[in-house]
Design a protein around this motif. Structure first.
Motif, PDB file in Angstrom:
ATOM      1  N   SER A  80     -35.711  35.617   1.302  1.00  0.00           N
ATOM      2  CA  SER A  80     -35.181  36.290   0.116  1.00  0.00           C
ATOM      3  C   SER A  80     -35.304  35.362  -1.110  1.00  0.00           C
ATOM      4  O   SER A  80     -35.723  35.775  -2.199  1.00  0.00           O
ATOM      5  CB  SER A  80     -33.730  36.675   0.411  1.00  0.00           C
ATOM      6  OG  SER A  80     -33.027  36.949  -0.744  1.00  0.00           O
ATOM      7  N   ARG A  81     -34.991  34.075  -0.890  1.00  0.00           N
ATOM      8  CA  ARG A  81     -35.121  33.093  -1.988  1.00  0.00           C
ATOM      9  C   ARG A  81     -36.567  32.930  -2.426  1.00  0.00           C
ATOM     10  O   ARG A  81     -36.887  32.853  -3.605  1.00  0.00           O
ATOM     11  CB  ARG A  81     -34.584  31.738  -1.537  1.00  0.00           C
ATOM     12  CG  ARG A  81     -33.198  31.464  -2.019  1.00  0.00           C
ATOM     13  CD  ARG A  81     -32.801  30.046  -1.688  1.00  0.00           C
ATOM     14  NE  ARG A  81     -32.308  29.898  -0.342  1.00  0.00           N
ATOM     15  CZ  ARG A  81     -32.804  29.056   0.564  1.00  0.00           C
ATOM     16  NH1 ARG A  81     -33.824  28.289   0.280  1.00  0.00           N
ATOM     17  NH2 ARG A  81     -32.264  28.975   1.755  1.00  0.00           N
ATOM     18  N   ALA A  82     -37.463  32.861  -1.412  1.00  0.00           N
ATOM     19  CA  ALA A  82     -38.891  32.699  -1.733  1.00  0.00           C
ATOM     20  C   ALA A  82     -39.356  33.874  -2.594  1.00  0.00           C
ATOM     21  O   ALA A  82     -40.091  33.705  -3.576  1.00  0.00           O
ATOM     22  CB  ALA A  82     -39.713  32.626  -0.456  1.00  0.00           C
ATOM     23  N   TYR A  83     -38.894  35.078  -2.227  1.00  0.00           N
ATOM     24  CA  TYR A  83     -39.273  36.267  -2.982  1.00  0.00           C
ATOM     25  C   TYR A  83     -38.739  36.172  -4.419  1.00  0.00           C
ATOM     26  O   TYR A  83     -39.466  36.406  -5.395  1.00  0.00           O
ATOM     27  CB  TYR A  83     -38.712  37.491  -2.258  1.00  0.00           C
ATOM     28  CG  TYR A  83     -39.148  38.823  -2.814  1.00  0.00           C
ATOM     29  CD1 TYR A  83     -40.486  39.067  -3.137  1.00  0.00           C
ATOM     30  CD2 TYR A  83     -38.226  39.851  -2.994  1.00  0.00           C
ATOM     31  CE1 TYR A  83     -40.876  40.297  -3.639  1.00  0.00           C
ATOM     32  CE2 TYR A  83     -38.616  41.083  -3.484  1.00  0.00           C
ATOM     33  CZ  TYR A  83     -39.936  41.303  -3.814  1.00  0.00           C
ATOM     34  OH  TYR A  83     -40.326  42.513  -4.304  1.00  0.00           O
ATOM     35  N   GLN A  84     -37.471  35.764  -4.529  1.00  0.00           N
ATOM     36  CA  GLN A  84     -36.876  35.642  -5.870  1.00  0.00           C
ATOM     37  C   GLN A  84     -37.614  34.601  -6.722  1.00  0.00           C
ATOM     38  O   GLN A  84     -37.899  34.836  -7.888  1.00  0.00           O
ATOM     39  CB  GLN A  84     -35.397  35.273  -5.755  1.00  0.00           C
ATOM     40  CG  GLN A  84     -34.548  36.373  -5.150  1.00  0.00           C
ATOM     41  CD  GLN A  84     -33.063  36.074  -5.232  1.00  0.00           C
ATOM     42  OE1 GLN A  84     -32.633  35.169  -5.930  1.00  0.00           O
ATOM     43  NE2 GLN A  84     -32.265  36.848  -4.510  1.00  0.00           N
ATOM     44  N   HIS A  85     -37.931  33.450  -6.082  1.00  0.00           N
ATOM     45  CA  HIS A  85     -38.668  32.420  -6.826  1.00  0.00           C
ATOM     46  C   HIS A  85     -40.018  32.969  -7.293  1.00  0.00           C
ATOM     47  O   HIS A  85     -40.458  32.718  -8.408  1.00  0.00           O
ATOM     48  CB  HIS A  85     -38.918  31.196  -5.937  1.00  0.00           C
ATOM     49  CG  HIS A  85     -37.757  30.239  -5.907  1.00  0.00           C
ATOM     50  ND1 HIS A  85     -37.269  29.632  -7.024  1.00  0.00           N
ATOM     51  CD2 HIS A  85     -37.003  29.785  -4.876  1.00  0.00           C
ATOM     52  CE1 HIS A  85     -36.261  28.846  -6.698  1.00  0.00           C
ATOM     53  NE2 HIS A  85     -36.072  28.918  -5.401  1.00  0.00           N
ATOM     54  N   SER A  86     -40.679  33.716  -6.409  1.00  0.00           N
ATOM     55  CA  SER A  86     -42.016  34.215  -6.772  1.00  0.00           C
ATOM     56  C   SER A  86     -41.915  35.187  -7.947  1.00  0.00           C
ATOM     57  O   SER A  86     -42.806  35.251  -8.784  1.00  0.00           O
ATOM     58  CB  SER A  86     -42.685  34.888  -5.570  1.00  0.00           C
ATOM     59  OG  SER A  86     -42.118  36.165  -5.355  1.00  0.00           O
ATOM     60  N   LEU A  87     -40.815  35.920  -8.026  1.00  0.00           N
ATOM     61  CA  LEU A  87     -40.655  36.879  -9.133  1.00  0.00           C
ATOM     62  C   LEU A  87     -40.275  36.160 -10.423  1.00  0.00           C
ATOM     63  O   LEU A  87     -40.800  36.466 -11.493  1.00  0.00           O
ATOM     64  CB  LEU A  87     -39.557  37.889  -8.790  1.00  0.00           C
ATOM     65  CG  LEU A  87     -39.828  38.754  -7.556  1.00  0.00           C
ATOM     66  CD1 LEU A  87     -38.577  39.499  -7.147  1.00  0.00           C
ATOM     67  CD2 LEU A  87     -40.955  39.726  -7.860  1.00  0.00           C
ATOM     68  N   ILE A  88     -39.369  35.187 -10.295  1.00  0.00           N
ATOM     69  CA  ILE A  88     -38.870  34.531 -11.504  1.00  0.00           C
ATOM     70  C   ILE A  88     -39.883  33.529 -12.046  1.00  0.00           C
ATOM     71  O   ILE A  88     -40.206  33.508 -13.212  1.00  0.00           O
ATOM     72  CB  ILE A  88     -37.527  33.816 -11.224  1.00  0.00           C
ATOM     73  CG1 ILE A  88     -36.455  34.846 -10.913  1.00  0.00           C
ATOM     74  CG2 ILE A  88     -37.108  32.963 -12.413  1.00  0.00           C
ATOM     75  CD1 ILE A  88     -35.144  34.260 -10.437  1.00  0.00           C
ATOM     76  N   ASN A  89     -40.406  32.696 -11.138  1.00  0.00           N
ATOM     77  CA  ASN A  89     -41.234  31.580 -11.607  1.00  0.00           C
ATOM     78  C   ASN A  89     -42.698  31.921 -11.774  1.00  0.00           C
ATOM     79  O   ASN A  89     -43.377  31.359 -12.598  1.00  0.00           O
ATOM     80  CB  ASN A  89     -41.138  30.419 -10.628  1.00  0.00           C
ATOM     81  CG  ASN A  89     -39.869  29.631 -10.836  1.00  0.00           C
ATOM     82  OD1 ASN A  89     -39.384  29.566 -11.939  1.00  0.00           O
ATOM     83  ND2 ASN A  89     -39.354  29.074  -9.781  1.00  0.00           N
ATOM     84  N   VAL A  90     -43.205  32.782 -10.921  1.00  0.00           N
ATOM     85  CA  VAL A  90     -44.655  32.963 -10.937  1.00  0.00           C
ATOM     86  C   VAL A  90     -45.084  34.208 -11.684  1.00  0.00           C
ATOM     87  O   VAL A  90     -45.875  34.142 -12.605  1.00  0.00           O
ATOM     88  CB  VAL A  90     -45.211  32.986  -9.496  1.00  0.00           C
ATOM     89  CG1 VAL A  90     -46.711  33.157  -9.513  1.00  0.00           C
ATOM     90  CG2 VAL A  90     -44.843  31.710  -8.784  1.00  0.00           C
ATOM     91  N   GLU A  91     -44.497  35.372 -11.310  1.00  0.00           N
ATOM     92  CA  GLU A  91     -45.008  36.594 -11.931  1.00  0.00           C
ATOM     93  C   GLU A  91     -44.639  36.671 -13.402  1.00  0.00           C
ATOM     94  O   GLU A  91     -45.465  36.896 -14.256  1.00  0.00           O
ATOM     95  CB  GLU A  91     -44.418  37.818 -11.239  1.00  0.00           C
ATOM     96  CG  GLU A  91     -45.083  38.104  -9.916  1.00  0.00           C
ATOM     97  CD  GLU A  91     -44.408  39.240  -9.176  1.00  0.00           C
ATOM     98  OE1 GLU A  91     -43.652  39.994  -9.801  1.00  0.00           O
ATOM     99  OE2 GLU A  91     -44.654  39.354  -7.975  1.00  0.00           O
TER     100      GLU A  91
END
Ligand SMILES: O=C(O)C(=O)C[C@]1(C(=O)O)C=C[C@@H](O)C=C1
Length: 377
Positions: A80-91
């Motif tokens: 869940s954290r990895a998904y959140q990081h990918s949304l906040i930091n990358v996309e």
């Protein structure tokens, strides 16, 4: 139909329900990510994770399954954290417009006075397009950039002989600032004195501690006493105001143009390739498609193998690391955060995939910037 087949049918039916629930849980996690991005909250919430684990263990219908519940929910929340990081930091940064900086902000702040290496680095990066403003400390540069007094700041982050400059890295970790570019300068030091100074009469040298260290062989050979100053340029300015010919300053040859001083000896730096890398910082990130270097801060769980896993994920995605520096956590003695530079830009799919793994492995991580490396580095 044999027994195993029946069991597998049962497992398939349960997995179907789990997948439906995972879809639902990740959708909520996505909403939480948007909330956290909007409110500047950290992705990781240790207290909440412990509550989730305690509740899961309490729901276990057998004592010997409690640990399995714990592991299952730990992994689930790591995803869940990895998904959140990918949304906040990358996309978001890549897809969103680069934000405008405050209209009042102007110029680039650098450490020291006119003629310091930082001044030269700012000149190399910006030319004469922008005002260069001297500042008295790393912290005042960072705070001025955050408050919108200055558009950019320039900070030394690494020397090719002495390694990372810890004070700068810690400011990056602890403040909302971003690296948008870099400058690499060859460091050439000279001994500066008042006109009429004889090298034999010099007893004391003054300069920035890094410069004193970078000339340690020459200083020790002659036997000068060392006294640190906040910058090479402030040492030169101080010397120029005295009439004391027993003191010399160490700094760039340009200082002799800025102050009424003469060059007593050139190239007194220790032998070897001496370069300093400067980071150009801003209060908002700029994400461009043609960047080829990134900087991150990562905090991994304090358990065996977690740093190995972090490094492994860069290796798996074929990403070359350029720097790895451990920095102590201020409020947690003997625990460390890791500053990392890597070859690759945020727009590259290999970097984005690696960052998804980084988000899964790390308790928390921060992208400091995606920028173009300077050719000299
Ligand atoms: O509750 C939150 O703050 C979330 O972001 C959700 C969630 C989870 O997946 O349960 C994920 C990350 C946090 O560390 C804690 C919990």
């Amino acid at each position: 139909m044999d027994e195993l087949h029946t069991y597998r049918q049962e497992i398939d039916a349960i997995d179907e329900q789990l997948s439906t629930l995972l879809n639902q849980r990740m959708a909520v996690s996505r909403a939480v990510a948007n909330y956290k991005a909007a409110h500047d909250n950290h992705v990781l919430d240790n207290q909440r994770e412990q509550e989730v684990i305690d509740k899961a263990k309490a729901r276990s219908d057998r004592e010997d399954l409690k640990d399995y519940h714990e592991t299952f929910f730990r992994q689930l929340m790591a995803l869940s954290r990895a998904y959140q990081h990918s949304l906040i930091n990358v996309e978001n940064p890549i897809n969103s417009e680069n934000k405008e900086y405050p209209s009042t902000a102007q110029g680039v702040a650098y450490l020291g006075e006119q003629g310091s290496f930082s001044d030269k680095a700012a000149e190399n990066y910006f030319g004469d397009k922008i005002n260069r403003i001297p500042a008295s400390s790393f912290r005042s540069i960072v705070e001025g950039v955050i408050q919108g007094t200055w558009l950019y700041g320039i900070l030394p982050v690494e020397n090719s002989l002495n390694g990372s400059i810890a004070q700068a890295l810690d400011l990056f970790r602890d403040h909302q600032i971003f690296i948008v570019g870099e400058v690499v300068l060859p460091i050439r030091h000279c001994l500066l004195g008042l006109p009429g100074t004889n090298v034999d009469g010099i007893k004391k040298v003054i300069s920035h501690p890094q410069a004193l260290e970078q000339c340690s062989l020459y200083i020790d050979q002659i036997g000068f006493r060392r006294e640190p100053r906040t910058s090479t340029a402030s040492a030169a300015a101080e010397l120029a105001k005295t009439d004391d010919r027993s003191i010399a300053a160490i700094g760039s040859p340009q200082l002799a143009d800025c102050y009424p001083l003469i060059i007593l000896k050139e190239d007194i730096q220790n032998p070897g390739n001496n370069f300093t890398r400067f980071a150009v910082i801003r209060s908002q990130p700029i994400y461009q498609q043609d960047t080829d270097k990134m900087s991150l801060f990562c905090r991994v769980p304090h358990v065996s193998g977690s740093l190995y896993q972090l490094l492994h994920c860069f290796a798996q995605h074929n990403l070359n690391l350029l720097n790895l520096t451990a920095r102590p956590m201020e409020n947690n003695p003997w625990h460390y955060d890791f500053y990392i530079d890597l070859e690759g830009g945020l727009h590259q799919s290999s970097v984005q995939s690696a960052l998804k793994d980084v988000g899964r492995i790390c308790e928390t991580y921060k992208i400091l910037g995606s920028y173009r490396h300077d050719q000299l580095s």
